[in-house]
Scaffold this active site. Structure first.
Site, mmCIF file in Angstrom:
data_model
loop_
_atom_site.group_PDB
_atom_site.id
_atom_site.type_symbol
_atom_site.label_atom_id
_atom_site.label_comp_id
_atom_site.label_asym_id
_atom_site.label_seq_id
_atom_site.Cartn_x
_atom_site.Cartn_y
_atom_site.Cartn_z
ATOM 1 N N CYS A 193 -37.297 -1.218 26.228
ATOM 2 C CA CYS A 193 -35.906 -0.126 26.485
ATOM 3 C C CYS A 193 -35.603 0.430 27.720
ATOM 4 O O CYS A 193 -34.722 1.388 27.770
ATOM 5 C CB CYS A 193 -35.753 0.715 24.997
ATOM 6 S SG CYS A 193 -37.918 1.351 25.582
ATOM 7 N N HIS B 246 -33.734 7.926 26.367
ATOM 8 C CA HIS B 246 -34.942 7.628 27.411
ATOM 9 C C HIS B 246 -34.276 8.343 28.286
ATOM 10 O O HIS B 246 -33.685 8.274 29.174
ATOM 11 C CB HIS B 246 -34.866 5.914 27.165
ATOM 12 C CG HIS B 246 -36.232 6.261 26.254
ATOM 13 N ND1 HIS B 246 -36.506 6.446 25.303
ATOM 14 C CD2 HIS B 246 -36.954 4.190 25.953
ATOM 15 C CE1 HIS B 246 -37.106 5.899 23.953
ATOM 16 N NE2 HIS B 246 -37.217 4.407 25.037
#
Lengths: 363, 363, 363, 363
Positions: free
Chosen positions: B149, B242
């Site tokens: 990710c 993120h």
């Protein structure tokens, strides 16, 4: 006891000053000053106390004074906002007060010491130059500054490495606590479920203050350290405790064991002199894979130690690690108090004569 | 419609798969499989739905199947935990199923494509080598992986720079969301008022996957890109999104305007082919001083765009910036779906014949 | 010094026990026991310390023992999970140990005291009945319990009102801290940006324990108080500190000043006896419109005081107010320690003879 | 299309108005007004967009106007702060504009409707009285208000019960989201790891607005409902979504099944008329033990449904349950828009003639 006046006493850092001085062996708060509409109120009414724990009893009844000399005290601790600090602090110094300030206004002035007592106490010699200049102007007080709340962590974490191996470059990415912005500070809608990749002027402060702090003193001047500093700063959803992720490039080869040793054996003047606020270990090295963490480690050494962890070789620079320190203790009020303790130990803070000297200034 | 089976359907990423596929023009979920005691229950009972928004109607009544072939579908999407993924996915591929997986097990295998459709679609040619090998073993299915990710954000943010200016070093410090750890994942006592400077194996994954993603394909093999990658990873108190703070060193000189241009004009095969999940702008450049922020920007391009901001010259490397992407959409389920859409567009996903072919395997 | 053994020493409440006992004038931790695979490891290795502040030095090297008698100690403090507590604690009592427990298993047993020292110390007379019963079974130890972490706040806040005005109904809505669920406890994805309107069995515990705590003792039995209790419980995103919003109906008319007076003058046996953990003020009344708040007030009285605020007439019942207490100090470990201090003061905890008596049990 | 002017367009609720109207079938934003120094700037520059998702394209270039008539529109939506709302909105109504407002200033005025379209649409008849009064004053516009963000949840959750069983008392304890305080609103240091048991004037608003909302309309006047309402309000660390814990006393006996039925079958005029913003289910009943939760359920019915759960008999009143609604959609901007949609359906909002009528006022 040295009598202390607090400038900006109702703010976040002002409250920390009062909390940390509540039972101090050498300093007693004798005056509180604030720049707002709280003048002449008892401090307990003027101040909305925002720290966990009880209101400090000894200052409840003190009347809030305006931020201008004279003030009933022997030394002034300041946490004024930078907008007014330069002017107000300058006037206190001119009136003969030692001014120990957490504000940024004077930090980069050539004859103003920017000091972490464990790192560069020799810079305090600048006080003599400063006094010569200001004495001519009728004063004779002086200004001593402590660094930005993140710069203090950066410089303390680097100092042991710089001394032993020479740091040529540092890349630091900070994750900074909400209390660093004061109160009301960061709106909760910006903090909750979020990170803000921006703190005004913070990256610049870290970059330039680190070089002054690690710089050498010679011939009446500070020579900034010859290292490159890159800082990226972020506000994260943490109440207290600034975390920094570091990569460093060293002049001399070092092993992991040597780095650990440089940090864990690091001591300075405050430890030697056993100053009241000096932590036994200025740097604590954690070996767990997931430490330091703000909530668990910010209070190490009563908030005066820097915790270092996750030390490992880096793939772009030489080494990487993370460091953490308490931003309103080691990074602000505690930093100023430790500076004052060192000045006192060095005989640069005096009590009785000044009270007399200052009298005419009141006229 | 292509019939899709979901492996690990009750987990956090499994739920995202179902949510994103709820109204997909080409894929329909025909089977859900989970490795636990939920077998044979209707999905609505087996799964504690953890995403905001309603339970996807179309899969409520599907019975949860065991994670082994055969499964009533034409292609398998997997988000199995890495502990079991290698074995299970391998068996599906051997049984003739295309396996589009978000798991890490196969990502670094020499003949398994690790793909971001905008970045390195040419790596999909590895499928042919893979099938040759596995066909001999009776199968003929194949495995296609998407990155970690954070690696997907790193590679997407770097790809336009790498193509145009050549990236020689990248130093990235991540602040990663809680959903990246799945459910129950990070204990709330670790997340609240805290940052955790550690995510198991994450730094290694970013460092090696970025090189494979930006690597070239030639003579049936991927040649990892010749750049140095340094990653430090942190878990912050954010639900989704993120964030990465970057410094990069470039081979060729660039101006700020050229960097902006490289990002804003960046397009790939998904945009050309107008794949259903492809964002119009793979990279969105924000010019405000305090963006991107997870809460405000993670859903850019329906969670498929990477937002870049705070671009500025760096004092140690050449440039600094921050980038943000949605870790369970572009960083997981959406990444796999976009891979599948590209495979479909390239004729590598077929429907009717396979249903027949596979029949004997069921015996 | 009384030697203390901690059952469940590696858990959240177990760690609080160790932290609070670190410098206790009467108790010293001589044994730590845990029910898991940590047996025989030094405690420092067996336990992942989750509290802010340093690991307690004095217990670092203690070997973790299994949770069964004999244990090298004079009294046992327990914070075992309810699943195993009944069995284990029962065996310790039978083996002659006083068991001071924070677990819920025995709280509602007819001959087991459920005690808050300021509220119902007379219930400790149940110990004699209990010992008669268990002595016949060869033991002679006993079990004393403290309430659920929210029930202790409810009963403490109500006790002064109940004594003076008679409480006939109470409607309490709690907002409880994450640490109440232990570690790992609440997943961060459930806690962040959220409230969970459910805590298993909590409403029932508050409703029944409050009645026993406020009940009278006569003829060897506790008569539950005749009041109606309605509790609705919520988990909120707070690390420590349970908050309750109350409405109460009183038997006798009262004025706001009388309520305030009932609370502020409330004292109990622990204050009379000056027990080491007793707060000077069991109830602190705050007059600011926005207090108490968990972050600012949970540590009042070193975590042993209940803070009350926002007292006002109610439109459905008679009065409304909010109350706050520290859930792992006054609500758990501190509650048990205060119980033990009272038992010691009353001569119900003895040291030397028991050490001898117990010897045969080891055979 | 009806042309809409937004008063207070740069605030939190103003931004929600723009977001919700971005693709509305009947309304188009033709004017934005704000009371600050942003006048005459393009909206995109005047407004710091704080909502997740992109800036609404259609209003980027609109110049920000002062908050006074005339304004280029057929109807005015207002989210002005209460300090200025009464004066400004009154002048718009007097100038002939229908004013649909989320502000609290006029809510309790005798001839001003306070309306939830599913609950008390008949109160809109007050408009005629109002216009008679103001027409005499030269105007002919009117003011329609929607409730406080918590009162709308309370009244919607109670309405089905009140109709069928009669509610005589309600005790509600709220846990309210940060966005309810606007921006910058609650300081993050107050929100993080904390609950604030105070929201200025909120308890009073809930108590009085609920009675007006559930009151009957007869002879040109609203008769407040004869029920007792007790509200205690808390600010919790949640971005969006107000949660309320309820106890209610009913006039007539009811079973759990009957309560569920009253809620799930509840429909109103908006559902009958299929108004664009009307949720299919005004009330959604959740049967899981731990729902509704703000993060998971606030967007039910696009933020226009109230979710109810944890329905159970109560030990002090008759029933307890929790309810949740989105405070800036159903609780603010969405409430006003639904009011406007109903007014349009009832022929109380007209387009063309007013544009002409108003022209002279511009001179």
């Amino acid at each position: 006891m040295i009598r202390v006046g607090i400038l900006g006493a109702t703010g976040t850092v002002g409250q920390r000053f009062l909390q940390l001085l509540e039972r101090h062996p050498d300093f007693v708060v004798s005056a509180v000053a604030a720049s707002d509409r709280s003048e002449e109120k008892p401090y307990v009414e003027a101040c909305q106390w925002r720290l966990p724990g009880d209101f400090p009893e000894s200052v409840r009844a003190l009347r809030v004074r305006p931020c201008e000399p004279p003030l009933e005290c022997d030394v002034v601790f300041s946490s004024l906002p930078s907008g007014v600090a330069r002017d107000v602090e300058g006037r206190f110094a001119a009136a003969g007060y030692p001014v120990i300030t957490n504000s940024s206004s004077f930090r980069m002035d050539a004859d103003v010491p920017l000091v972490i007592p464990e790192v560069n106490p020799e810079h305090l010699a600048l006080i003599d130059l400063q006094r010569q200049r200001t004495k001519g102007a009728g004063g004779g007080g002086y200004i001593v500054t402590n660094p930005n709340c993140s710069a203090v962590m950066v410089a303390l974490a680097l100092a042991p490495l710089h001394r032993r191996f020479g740091v040529t470059s540092v890349v630091v990415t900070t994750m900074q606590a909400l209390s660093g912005a004061g109160y009301p500070g960061v709106p909760s809608l910006d903090a909750t479920d979020n990170v803000i990749p921006y703190i005004a002027e913070e990256e610049e402060k870290i970059e330039r203050e680190t070089k002054k702090l690690l710089g050498g003193y010679a011939d009446g001047a500070v020579q900034p350290a010859a290292l490159s500093v890159s800082a990226q700063c972020h506000r994260v959803n943490v109440t207290d405790g600034h975390l920094g992720a570091f990569r460093v490039k060293l002049e001399r080869r070092a092993t992991l064991a040597e780095l650990r040793d440089a940090w864990t054996t690091f001591r300075g003047l405050p430890q030697q002199l056993e100053l009241p606020s000096a932590p036994v270990h200025p740097i604590v090295v954690r070996d767990e894979p997931d430490r330091p963490q703000p909530r668990l480690d910010r209070d190490a050494g009563n908030g005066m130690s820097v915790s270092v962890g996750r030390v490992a070789p880096d793939t772009v620079l030489d080494w990487r690690f993370v460091a953490l320190s308490h931003n309103t203790i080691r990074g602000a009020a505690g930093a100023a108090i430790l500076n004052a303790e060192l000045l006192l130990a060095q005989g640069r803070l005096l009590r009785p004569p000044r009270a007399v000297e200052r009298a005419p200034a009141r006229g």
